[in-house]
Design a protein around this motif. Structure first.
Motif, PDB file in Angstrom:
ATOM      1  N   GLU A   3     -61.709 -19.176  -7.488  1.00 17.54           N
ATOM      2  CA  GLU A   3     -60.980 -20.400  -7.811  1.00 17.54           C
ATOM      3  C   GLU A   3     -59.607 -20.473  -7.150  1.00 17.54           C
ATOM      4  N   SER A   4     -59.368 -19.690  -6.126  1.00 22.42           N
ATOM      5  CA  SER A   4     -58.053 -19.723  -5.516  1.00 22.42           C
ATOM      6  C   SER A   4     -57.893 -20.961  -4.647  1.00 22.42           C
ATOM      7  N   ILE A   5     -56.727 -21.611  -4.782  1.00 24.27           N
ATOM      8  CA  ILE A   5     -56.453 -22.731  -3.892  1.00 24.27           C
ATOM      9  C   ILE A   5     -55.663 -22.264  -2.676  1.00 24.27           C
ATOM     10  N   LEU A   6     -55.387 -20.950  -2.626  1.00 23.18           N
ATOM     11  CA  LEU A   6     -54.575 -20.420  -1.539  1.00 23.18           C
ATOM     12  C   LEU A   6     -55.443 -19.826  -0.431  1.00 23.18           C
ATOM     13  N   ASP A   7     -54.967 -19.991   0.812  1.00 23.76           N
ATOM     14  CA  ASP A   7     -55.682 -19.346   1.908  1.00 23.76           C
ATOM     15  C   ASP A   7     -55.150 -17.927   2.100  1.00 23.76           C
ATOM     16  N   GLU A   8     -55.601 -17.246   3.146  1.00 21.60           N
ATOM     17  CA  GLU A   8     -55.240 -15.828   3.309  1.00 21.60           C
ATOM     18  C   GLU A   8     -53.748 -15.627   3.588  1.00 21.60           C
ATOM     19  N   ASN A   9     -53.028 -16.714   3.950  1.00 14.86           N
ATOM     20  CA  ASN A   9     -51.585 -16.607   4.161  1.00 14.86           C
ATOM     21  C   ASN A   9     -50.788 -17.072   2.944  1.00 14.86           C
ATOM     22  N   GLY A  10     -51.480 -17.314   1.853  1.00 13.87           N
ATOM     23  CA  GLY A  10     -50.800 -17.747   0.639  1.00 13.87           C
ATOM     24  C   GLY A  10     -50.515 -19.230   0.595  1.00 13.87           C
ATOM     25  N   ARG A  11     -51.037 -19.977   1.569  1.00 10.89           N
ATOM     26  CA  ARG A  11     -50.813 -21.433   1.584  1.00 10.89           C
ATOM     27  C   ARG A  11     -51.852 -22.139   0.736  1.00 10.89           C
ATOM     28  N   PRO A  12     -51.422 -23.099  -0.085  1.00 15.74           N
ATOM     29  CA  PRO A  12     -52.423 -23.916  -0.784  1.00 15.74           C
ATOM     30  C   PRO A  12     -53.226 -24.718   0.238  1.00 15.74           C
TER      31      PRO A  12
END
Ligand code: ADP
Ligand code: MG
Length: 393
Positions: free
Chosen positions: A290-299
């Motif tokens: 359920e993460s809205i973040l990509d691998e760089n921590g960006r939503p």
């Protein structure tokens, strides 16, 4: 109450406003309004219109153009007077104070109500030389229909007002929308400073999270700010965050939505990295679900903007229509399509003209301050008229 700057004040009479309004009305169909048409709309006796026009010209409220025929158009200052006068007549405020902000395409002043409440007045100035990268197409658009600056600035104000109201009603930290007329928006005054001026924060991580959370929550409501950066985020001494400046917002269904969203997100990351040395690796959720973040921590846009358009209905209800949005987008993006002329059946002259108190509200405005970004004593009052020699226009 705010202090009057005696020397710079001018009082405009009922006839002045009548003629100024006639020029405005003529501009619905004419870039340069023929003097005879102004005269016909104003309907003053004995050639009075021409005398008034001369004085309006002297005070830079109108511009004279005789290249094709004897004609006039409003200046921004003239438009300012009309908006201010209308809002003063409505009782929204009664004095104008110092300039508190110069935006790319706006000027912001303090205004005060009769009871002393201080608010912010944003005068939109679309078409003014912009700090933004100048787009050839945009210039082209404006030059084709140079009276469009009136229409576009009015649209920008209406849009800003509508969005501010809707966002406030949904609990977003925005100034409260007080009123709007022509190119002018009245809103609550935000305490604090634009983030760009802030060198130190108690809790930079918290503030960062709060701000990033706003971009995400906007997208969840179907909206993208499109100019979400350290200039349009205000922060007070308690590190409370307020976002401002909405004329360029778009829906998540806009064709470039993802690019705008990513750009807004990136602005925040970049600013906090540079100014507060934040690092973001640890921001990544590692439970995988359920993460809205990509691998760089960006939503990521796609994970958020599934349920769009929640605010659309309200915005339409506020008088800001789909077509208005299309028109303003054409300008802001420098699109190639032509902007239609403003509708000819709104902004009635009657609004101000039938006001029975018209004559009892002398309006004095420091002309220079509205034009020049570096002046700070623009004042107006309805009860201080004895402080200056009244100028009979
Ligand atoms: P622009 O669209 O031209 O960028 P903004 O709405 O961003 O205009 O306003 C320009 C500046 O004016 C802001 O950076 C801020 O300093 C000030 N300002 C704008 N609105 C308010 C407000 N409601 N209260 C206090 N200051 C404001
Ligand atoms: Mg701004």
């Amino acid at each position: 109450t705010m202090k009057l700057d005696g020397d710079a004040l001018r009082y405009l009479s009922r006839d002045d406003f009548r003629v100024l309004t006639a020029v405005e009305m003529g501009m619905r169909n004419h870039e340069i309004v023929p003097a005879e048409l102004v005269d016909r709309i104003a309907g003053l006796k004995h050639g009075g219109t021409y005398k008034v026009l001369k004085n309006l010209l002297k005070h830079k409220l109108v511009h004279h153009d005789s290249s094709k025929y004897d004609g006039f158009r409003l200046t921004y200052l003239g438009y300012d007077f009309l908006a201010i006068k209308t809002l003063v007549n409505r009782g929204v405020f009664s004095a104008v104070g110092r300039q508190i902000g110069v935006g790319k395409e706006s000027d912001i002043f303090e205004v005060a109500a009769e009871d002393g409440t201080v608010m912010a007045m944003k005068l939109h100035r679309l078409g003014r030389v912009s700090f933004r990268a100048v787009k050839a197409k945009r210039d082209y658009l404006l030059h084709r229909n140079s009276y469009n600056w009136l229409y576009l600035s009015r649209l920008a104000a209406l849009k800003e007002y509508a969005f501010m109201k809707a966002l406030g009603e949904h609990g977003f930290p925005v100034p409260s929308a007080v009123d709007c007329n022509r190119h002018c928006v009245i809103m609550s005054l935000v305490e604090g400073y634009p983030l760009v001026q802030v060198k130190q924060l108690q809790n930079p991580d918290e503030v960062f999270e709060k701000i990033l959370g706003l971009v995400v929550r906007l997208a969840e409501h179907g909206l993208i700010h499109c100019d979400f950066n350290e200039f349009n985020i205000m922060i007070d001494d308690d590190e409370k965050v307020t976002m401002i400046d909405f004329p360029q917002m778009v829906s998540v269904s806009h064709r470039n939505a993802e690019m705008y969203f990513d750009r807004d997100v990136e602005c925040i990351f970049k600013f906090f990295r540079k100014r507060f040395n934040l690092t973001f690796q640890e921001e990544v959720d590692d439970d995988g679900s359920e993460s809205i973040l990509d691998e760089n921590g960006r939503p990521t846009f796609s994970s958020i903007a599934k349920s769009a358009d929640c605010l659309d209905k309200q915005l339409a209800a506020s008088g800001f229509t789909r077509r208005d949005q299309d028109d303003i987008e054409k300008y802001i993006e420098g699109g190639s399509e032509e902007i239609d002329s403003p509708d000819s059946n709104d902004e009635p002259l009657a609004d101000e003209d039938q006001d029975p108190d018209e004559n009892s509200i002398p309006l004095a405005v420091n002309m220079d301050a509205l034009c020049l970004a570096d002046q700070h004593n623009f004042s107006m009052s309805s009860d201080d008229k004895d402080t200056t020699g009244e100028l009979q226009l």
